[in-house]
Design a protein around this motif. Structure first.
Motif, PDB file in Angstrom:
ATOM      1  N   ASP A 101       0.833  -1.199   0.000  1.00 29.44           N
ATOM      2  CA  ASP A 101       0.000   0.000   0.000  1.00 29.44           C
ATOM      3  C   ASP A 101       0.870   1.253   0.000  1.00 29.44           C
ATOM      4  O   ASP A 101       1.779   1.379   0.818  1.00 29.44           O
ATOM      5  CB  ASP A 101      -0.909  -0.006   1.229  1.00 29.44           C
ATOM      6  CG  ASP A 101      -1.919   1.122   1.182  1.00 29.44           C
ATOM      7  OD1 ASP A 101      -3.053   0.884   0.732  1.00 29.44           O
ATOM      8  OD2 ASP A 101      -1.554   2.256   1.557  1.00 29.44           O
ATOM      9  N   ILE A 102       0.566   2.173  -0.925  1.00 22.95           N
ATOM     10  CA  ILE A 102       1.414   3.361  -1.109  1.00 22.95           C
ATOM     11  C   ILE A 102       1.621   4.118   0.203  1.00 22.95           C
ATOM     12  O   ILE A 102       2.731   4.483   0.563  1.00 22.95           O
ATOM     13  CB  ILE A 102       0.805   4.304  -2.172  1.00 22.95           C
ATOM     14  CG1 ILE A 102       0.746   3.605  -3.543  1.00 22.95           C
ATOM     15  CG2 ILE A 102       1.611   5.598  -2.282  1.00 22.95           C
ATOM     16  CD1 ILE A 102      -0.009   4.388  -4.620  1.00 22.95           C
ATOM     17  N   VAL A 103       0.541   4.342   0.936  1.00 24.29           N
ATOM     18  CA  VAL A 103       0.611   5.174   2.141  1.00 24.29           C
ATOM     19  C   VAL A 103       0.724   4.347   3.423  1.00 24.29           C
ATOM     20  O   VAL A 103       1.514   4.653   4.310  1.00 24.29           O
ATOM     21  CB  VAL A 103      -0.644   6.088   2.232  1.00 24.29           C
ATOM     22  CG1 VAL A 103      -0.640   6.897   3.531  1.00 24.29           C
ATOM     23  CG2 VAL A 103      -0.724   7.016   1.023  1.00 24.29           C
ATOM     24  N   LEU A 104      -0.068   3.277   3.501  1.00 21.24           N
ATOM     25  CA  LEU A 104      -0.247   2.611   4.796  1.00 21.24           C
ATOM     26  C   LEU A 104       0.902   1.729   5.245  1.00 21.24           C
ATOM     27  O   LEU A 104       1.092   1.535   6.443  1.00 21.24           O
ATOM     28  CB  LEU A 104      -1.543   1.796   4.795  1.00 21.24           C
ATOM     29  CG  LEU A 104      -2.833   2.620   4.831  1.00 21.24           C
ATOM     30  CD1 LEU A 104      -4.039   1.704   4.905  1.00 21.24           C
ATOM     31  CD2 LEU A 104      -2.848   3.590   6.007  1.00 21.24           C
ATOM     32  N   ASP A 105       1.675   1.153   4.317  1.00 21.96           N
ATOM     33  CA  ASP A 105       2.757   0.243   4.729  1.00 21.96           C
ATOM     34  C   ASP A 105       3.626   0.889   5.809  1.00 21.96           C
ATOM     35  O   ASP A 105       3.888   0.302   6.856  1.00 21.96           O
ATOM     36  CB  ASP A 105       3.634  -0.151   3.534  1.00 21.96           C
ATOM     37  CG  ASP A 105       2.923  -1.104   2.580  1.00 21.96           C
ATOM     38  OD1 ASP A 105       1.847  -1.613   2.940  1.00 21.96           O
ATOM     39  OD2 ASP A 105       3.450  -1.330   1.474  1.00 21.96           O
ATOM     40  N   SER A 106       4.070   2.115   5.542  1.00 22.75           N
ATOM     41  CA  SER A 106       4.960   2.799   6.495  1.00 22.75           C
ATOM     42  C   SER A 106       4.178   3.464   7.624  1.00 22.75           C
ATOM     43  O   SER A 106       4.648   3.514   8.762  1.00 22.75           O
ATOM     44  CB  SER A 106       5.803   3.838   5.763  1.00 22.75           C
ATOM     45  OG  SER A 106       4.964   4.688   4.980  1.00 22.75           O
ATOM     46  N   ALA A 107       2.967   3.956   7.320  1.00 19.10           N
ATOM     47  CA  ALA A 107       2.175   4.650   8.353  1.00 19.10           C
ATOM     48  C   ALA A 107       1.777   3.691   9.475  1.00 19.10           C
ATOM     49  O   ALA A 107       1.854   4.031  10.663  1.00 19.10           O
ATOM     50  CB  ALA A 107       0.927   5.275   7.722  1.00 19.10           C
ATOM     51  N   ILE A 108       1.372   2.478   9.090  1.00 16.23           N
ATOM     52  CA  ILE A 108       1.010   1.475  10.112  1.00 16.23           C
ATOM     53  C   ILE A 108       2.259   1.079  10.903  1.00 16.23           C
ATOM     54  O   ILE A 108       2.206   0.918  12.127  1.00 16.23           O
ATOM     55  CB  ILE A 108       0.342   0.237   9.464  1.00 16.23           C
ATOM     56  CG1 ILE A 108      -1.032   0.611   8.886  1.00 16.23           C
ATOM     57  CG2 ILE A 108       0.191  -0.896  10.474  1.00 16.23           C
ATOM     58  CD1 ILE A 108      -1.710  -0.504   8.073  1.00 16.23           C
ATOM     59  N   LEU A 109       3.390   0.935  10.205  1.00 16.04           N
ATOM     60  CA  LEU A 109       4.633   0.567  10.906  1.00 16.04           C
ATOM     61  C   LEU A 109       4.963   1.587  12.000  1.00 16.04           C
ATOM     62  O   LEU A 109       5.356   1.206  13.102  1.00 16.04           O
ATOM     63  CB  LEU A 109       5.803   0.460   9.905  1.00 16.04           C
ATOM     64  CG  LEU A 109       7.167   0.155  10.538  1.00 16.04           C
ATOM     65  CD1 LEU A 109       7.173  -1.208  11.235  1.00 16.04           C
ATOM     66  CD2 LEU A 109       8.277   0.211   9.489  1.00 16.04           C
ATOM     67  N   ASP A 110       4.787   2.875  11.701  1.00 15.58           N
ATOM     68  CA  ASP A 110       5.049   3.914  12.712  1.00 15.58           C
ATOM     69  C   ASP A 110       4.250   3.665  13.986  1.00 15.58           C
ATOM     70  O   ASP A 110       4.776   3.738  15.101  1.00 15.58           O
ATOM     71  CB  ASP A 110       4.687   5.301  12.151  1.00 15.58           C
ATOM     72  CG  ASP A 110       5.784   5.860  11.255  1.00 15.58           C
ATOM     73  OD1 ASP A 110       6.928   5.376  11.327  1.00 15.58           O
ATOM     74  OD2 ASP A 110       5.496   6.795  10.476  1.00 15.58           O
ATOM     75  N   VAL A 111       2.965   3.379  13.820  1.00 15.36           N
ATOM     76  CA  VAL A 111       2.084   3.111  14.972  1.00 15.36           C
ATOM     77  C   VAL A 111       2.556   1.862  15.720  1.00 15.36           C
ATOM     78  O   VAL A 111       2.655   1.847  16.958  1.00 15.36           O
ATOM     79  CB  VAL A 111       0.622   2.938  14.489  1.00 15.36           C
ATOM     80  CG1 VAL A 111      -0.260   2.354  15.583  1.00 15.36           C
ATOM     81  CG2 VAL A 111       0.058   4.272  14.018  1.00 15.36           C
ATOM     82  N   LEU A 112       2.874   0.803  14.964  1.00 13.97           N
ATOM     83  CA  LEU A 112       3.279  -0.468  15.580  1.00 13.97           C
ATOM     84  C   LEU A 112       4.600  -0.331  16.336  1.00 13.97           C
ATOM     85  O   LEU A 112       4.771  -0.921  17.415  1.00 13.97           O
ATOM     86  CB  LEU A 112       3.390  -1.559  14.515  1.00 13.97           C
ATOM     87  CG  LEU A 112       2.073  -1.938  13.814  1.00 13.97           C
ATOM     88  CD1 LEU A 112       2.340  -2.916  12.667  1.00 13.97           C
ATOM     89  CD2 LEU A 112       1.076  -2.551  14.802  1.00 13.97           C
ATOM     90  N   LEU A 113       5.541   0.430  15.780  1.00 13.22           N
ATOM     91  CA  LEU A 113       6.831   0.623  16.464  1.00 13.22           C
ATOM     92  C   LEU A 113       6.619   1.330  17.795  1.00 13.22           C
ATOM     93  O   LEU A 113       7.205   0.957  18.818  1.00 13.22           O
ATOM     94  CB  LEU A 113       7.795   1.438  15.588  1.00 13.22           C
ATOM     95  CG  LEU A 113       8.380   0.728  14.367  1.00 13.22           C
ATOM     96  CD1 LEU A 113       9.213   1.700  13.540  1.00 13.22           C
ATOM     97  CD2 LEU A 113       9.245  -0.472  14.774  1.00 13.22           C
ATOM     98  N   PHE A 114       5.791   2.354  17.759  1.00 17.86           N
ATOM     99  CA  PHE A 114       5.540   3.117  18.985  1.00 17.86           C
ATOM    100  C   PHE A 114       4.871   2.230  20.036  1.00 17.86           C
ATOM    101  O   PHE A 114       5.258   2.213  21.197  1.00 17.86           O
ATOM    102  CB  PHE A 114       4.694   4.358  18.679  1.00 17.86           C
ATOM    103  CG  PHE A 114       4.949   5.450  19.665  1.00 17.86           C
ATOM    104  CD1 PHE A 114       6.105   6.217  19.588  1.00 17.86           C
ATOM    105  CD2 PHE A 114       4.058   5.681  20.701  1.00 17.86           C
ATOM    106  CE1 PHE A 114       6.371   7.204  20.537  1.00 17.86           C
ATOM    107  CE2 PHE A 114       4.313   6.669  21.649  1.00 17.86           C
ATOM    108  CZ  PHE A 114       5.468   7.438  21.568  1.00 17.86           C
TER     109      PHE A 114
END
Length: 382
Positions: A101-114
């Motif tokens: 996913d263009i946007v969500l791959d990295s955006a979800i990772l940010d949430v998961l890392l936190f």
């Protein structure tokens, strides 16, 4: 922090630059519409005040992006989990992942890392082909993204690649932050995820020492992203037919915007992220006399193996394999109800494809292949 000037055109904004960027965004009609969409009950002045209270990009992410992604996952997924058991949260890594996913791959990772206990998120590599609107470029740079310049003449391309590599090394080594980058340029439309050696070659343009040393300095972690359903599957299938039927067909900027919107809002079913061990030890174990081309090939294969091994498979993946092969070899992994549901889902997605000479058989085969490939690769990696 003293950031070399050569990175100015590609790096995220620094804290002192944010007030001016916030003002620019708040004066943009399209940005204000997006804000209204996500915060329908909140007056713009209140959002503006909250934005201006964010003194860093990380504060902005935690004040806005974190809740937006959480709410989105609640509405458009059946839950999301992260296996990060092999990661030391006090260290910094370059996450190299398959790209759905263009946007969500990295955006979800940010949430998961936190949520996993990291004190910071990721700086995100994003192609400039997605940033044709100036306000979008501003917004992603507020959101800790750095820019990958594409479609440049050869000599400029080399300079841009070196700068990008040096910047990634700077983020890990000096800024003490994480990095996310896709394993290839653009998404694998057929979900056959393979690491492009060109991405690894770019990474070794920065750093010092041998090729292995340079990659060790980035602390690469292969990351598997498994979405049960890909909301863009029908758009990708449509693109396959357009490429097949129209000589020289190319996506327009509008196509990327539609993909972004569909990917963000569309239903994804279950989502699983899985981090493999950092590959530093693997890199150190390689024969130092390995020829350059063999080195990149072996490292790419290792990353692929790790990503494929850690996929989470769903009934739809096994079903797609069996439907393509016209057998029931993996019937133990799905029920008749799963099969009926998936057939219904495929029919609904196919109905969304608006093409003049719609090739139903071809489009169905393309969609099934997208769901089968993760399973084929996972089973091969076992």
């Amino acid at each position: 922090m003293n950031i070399p000037e050569k990175f100015d055109s590609i790096r995220p904004f620094e804290p002192e630059e944010l007030p001016e960027v916030y003002d620019r965004l708040l004066q943009n009609g399209q940005f204000c519409q997006v804000v209204k969409y996500f915060y329908p009950q909140v007056p713009l002045e209140m959002v503006a005040r909250k934005m201006k209270g964010c003194k860093s990009s990380l504060e902005f992410q935690l004040a806005f992006c974190y809740d937006i992604i959480k709410n989105l996952l609640e509405k458009a997924s059946l839950g999301c989990d992260f296996n990060s058991s092999v990661l030391d949260v006090t260290r910094r890594f370059t996450f190299i992942s398959n790209h759905r996913d263009i946007v969500l791959d990295s955006a979800i990772l940010d949430v998961l890392l936190f949520d996993a206990g990291f004190k910071t998120t990721c700086e995100i590599a994003i192609g400039d082909n997605l940033l044709s609107l100036p306000w979008v470029k501003d917004l992603v740079r507020v959101n800790k993204s750095f820019i990958v310049e594409r479609d440049l003449p050869m000599r400029e391309m080399l300079m841009a690649s070196r700068r990008l590599s040096e910047y990634m090394h700077f983020v890990i080594g000096e800024k003490n932050d994480n990095v996310w980058i896709a394993q290839r340029e653009g998404r694998a439309k057929d979900s056959n995820d393979r690491t492009q050696e060109a991405v690894l070659k770019m990474m070794t343009m920065g750093g010092t020492g041998s090729l292995a040393d340079r990659l060790v300095q980035l602390h690469l972690v292969p990351l598997s992203i498994s979405y049960e359903f890909d909301p863009c599957d029908y758009l990708k299938a449509k693109e396959f037919q357009q490429r097949r039927d129209i000589v020289g067909w190319k996506k327009g900027p509008q196509d990327d915007l539609v993909s972004m919107q569909t990917g963000i809002m569309g239903f994804k079913g279950h989502i699983h992220y899985h981090a493999a061990p950092c590959i530093d030890d693997f890199l150190r174990s390689l024969d130092p006399d390995l020829p350059k081309n063999d080195f990149y090939r072996v490292v790419a294969e290792h990353i692929d193996q790790e990503i494929h091994r850690n996929y989470r498979l769903y009934p739809v993946n096994y079903l797609a394999m069996d439907l393509l092969a016209a057998n029931h070899e993996h019937a133990a992994y799905y029920s008749e109800a799963d099969k009926a549901q998936f057939e219904q889902y495929l029919a609904a997605q196919m109905a969304k494809i608006d093409l003049e000479n719609k090739d139903e058989a071809f489009l169905r085969e393309r969609m099934l292949t997208m769901y089968a490939n993760p399973a084929i690769n996972h089973l091969a990696a076992q």
